[in-house]
Design a protein around this motif. Structure first.
Motif, PDB file in Angstrom:
ATOM      1  N   GLY A 104       0.812  -1.216   0.000  1.00  0.00           N
ATOM      2  CA  GLY A 104       0.000   0.000   0.000  1.00  0.00           C
ATOM      3  C   GLY A 104       0.842   1.262   0.000  1.00  0.00           C
ATOM      4  N   PHE A 105       1.923   1.264   0.748  1.00  0.00           N
ATOM      5  CA  PHE A 105       2.798   2.435   0.806  1.00  0.00           C
ATOM      6  C   PHE A 105       3.450   2.686  -0.553  1.00  0.00           C
ATOM      7  CE2 PHE A 105       6.644   4.798   1.931  1.00  0.00           C
ATOM      8  CZ  PHE A 105       6.098   5.796   2.710  1.00  0.00           C
ATOM      9  N   VAL A 106       3.935   1.621  -1.188  1.00  0.00           N
ATOM     10  CA  VAL A 106       4.566   1.759  -2.511  1.00  0.00           C
ATOM     11  C   VAL A 106       3.545   2.236  -3.538  1.00  0.00           C
ATOM     12  CG1 VAL A 106       5.637   0.452  -4.396  1.00  0.00           C
ATOM     13  CG2 VAL A 106       6.418   0.114  -2.050  1.00  0.00           C
ATOM     14  N   GLU A 107       2.345   1.670  -3.500  1.00  0.00           N
ATOM     15  CA  GLU A 107       1.311   2.110  -4.436  1.00  0.00           C
ATOM     16  C   GLU A 107       0.925   3.565  -4.200  1.00  0.00           C
ATOM     17  OE1 GLU A 107      -1.805  -0.820  -4.133  1.00  0.00           O
ATOM     18  OE2 GLU A 107      -0.979  -1.901  -5.851  1.00  0.00           O
ATOM     19  N   GLY A 108       0.883   3.998  -2.953  1.00  0.00           N
ATOM     20  CA  GLY A 108       0.572   5.396  -2.660  1.00  0.00           C
ATOM     21  C   GLY A 108       1.601   6.333  -3.261  1.00  0.00           C
ATOM     22  N   ILE A 109       2.873   5.978  -3.154  1.00  0.00           N
ATOM     23  CA  ILE A 109       3.930   6.799  -3.741  1.00  0.00           C
ATOM     24  C   ILE A 109       3.801   6.804  -5.268  1.00  0.00           C
ATOM     25  CG2 ILE A 109       6.427   6.954  -4.100  1.00  0.00           C
ATOM     26  CD1 ILE A 109       6.730   5.942  -1.201  1.00  0.00           C
ATOM     27  N   ILE A 110       3.513   5.648  -5.855  1.00  0.00           N
ATOM     28  CA  ILE A 110       3.357   5.569  -7.312  1.00  0.00           C
ATOM     29  C   ILE A 110       2.179   6.426  -7.765  1.00  0.00           C
ATOM     30  CG2 ILE A 110       2.729   4.025  -9.206  1.00  0.00           C
ATOM     31  CD1 ILE A 110       4.370   1.847  -7.777  1.00  0.00           C
ATOM     32  N   TYR A 111       1.051   6.332  -7.059  1.00  0.00           N
ATOM     33  CA  TYR A 111      -0.132   7.122  -7.430  1.00  0.00           C
ATOM     34  C   TYR A 111       0.168   8.619  -7.399  1.00  0.00           C
ATOM     35  CZ  TYR A 111      -3.035   2.936  -6.583  1.00  0.00           C
ATOM     36  OH  TYR A 111      -3.593   1.695  -6.606  1.00  0.00           O
ATOM     37  N   LEU A 112       0.843   9.059  -6.364  1.00  0.00           N
ATOM     38  CA  LEU A 112       1.075  10.492  -6.197  1.00  0.00           C
ATOM     39  C   LEU A 112       2.160  11.035  -7.122  1.00  0.00           C
ATOM     40  CD1 LEU A 112       0.762  10.758  -2.315  1.00  0.00           C
ATOM     41  CD2 LEU A 112      -0.901  11.472  -4.038  1.00  0.00           C
ATOM     42  N   THR A 113       3.042  10.186  -7.620  1.00  0.00           N
ATOM     43  CA  THR A 113       4.107  10.677  -8.495  1.00  0.00           C
ATOM     44  C   THR A 113       3.738  10.623  -9.974  1.00  0.00           C
ATOM     45  OG1 THR A 113       5.162   8.497  -8.487  1.00  0.00           O
ATOM     46  CG2 THR A 113       5.955  10.128  -6.886  1.00  0.00           C
TER      47      THR A 113
END
Length: 131
Positions: A104-113
């Motif tokens: 979830g943390f990695v996906e959150g960073i991917i979504y926001l970038t």
């Protein structure tokens, strides 16, 4: 006395007209605000931002997947997290808790970038469920 009564009735009519004009203007402003709010709330920017922030904060529970419409993937993350919490008294449970959280943390960073167009094309049109 009669002049005073006539003046007050004329002033009363003028204030009624002003009040009607103000009410119409307020109604127009409110409907325009509601239209803009619907456009903003339904925009892809808000889904991207909301999904990214929720993924960073609560990624292990898969809430960001439910926001984007990926119910199977969200249920998978939620199920693994719940299983990890239940099995945490054994050594293996800690692993089950950390894996969905990191995903979830990695996906959150991917979504926001990602750019808005890239996010929309990848996760909403393309329906790419993982990373």
């Amino acid at each position: 006395m009669i002049i005073l009564l006539l003046n007050s009735s004329i002033l009363g009519e003028a204030y009624k007209d002003k009040a009607k004009d103000f009410a119409e203007e307020a109604r127009d402003t409110a409907s325009e605000f509601a239209k803009n709010a619907k456009e903003t709330f339904g925009s892809n920017d808000n889904q991207k931002l909301l999904a990214g922030i929720v993924a960073l904060l609560f990624g292990g529970f898969g809430i960001h997947k439910f926001i984007l419409g990926y119910t199977k993937e969200g249920a998978t993350l939620l199920g693994v997290s719940i299983a990890g919490i239940l099995l945490s008294c054994f050594g293996i449970g800690a692993l089950f808790v950390w894996i969905p959280t990191v995903i979830g943390f990695v996906e959150g960073i991917i979504y926001l970038t990602k750019s808005d167009a890239e996010f929309y094309n990848t996760y909403q049109l393309g329906k790419k469920p993982w990373f």
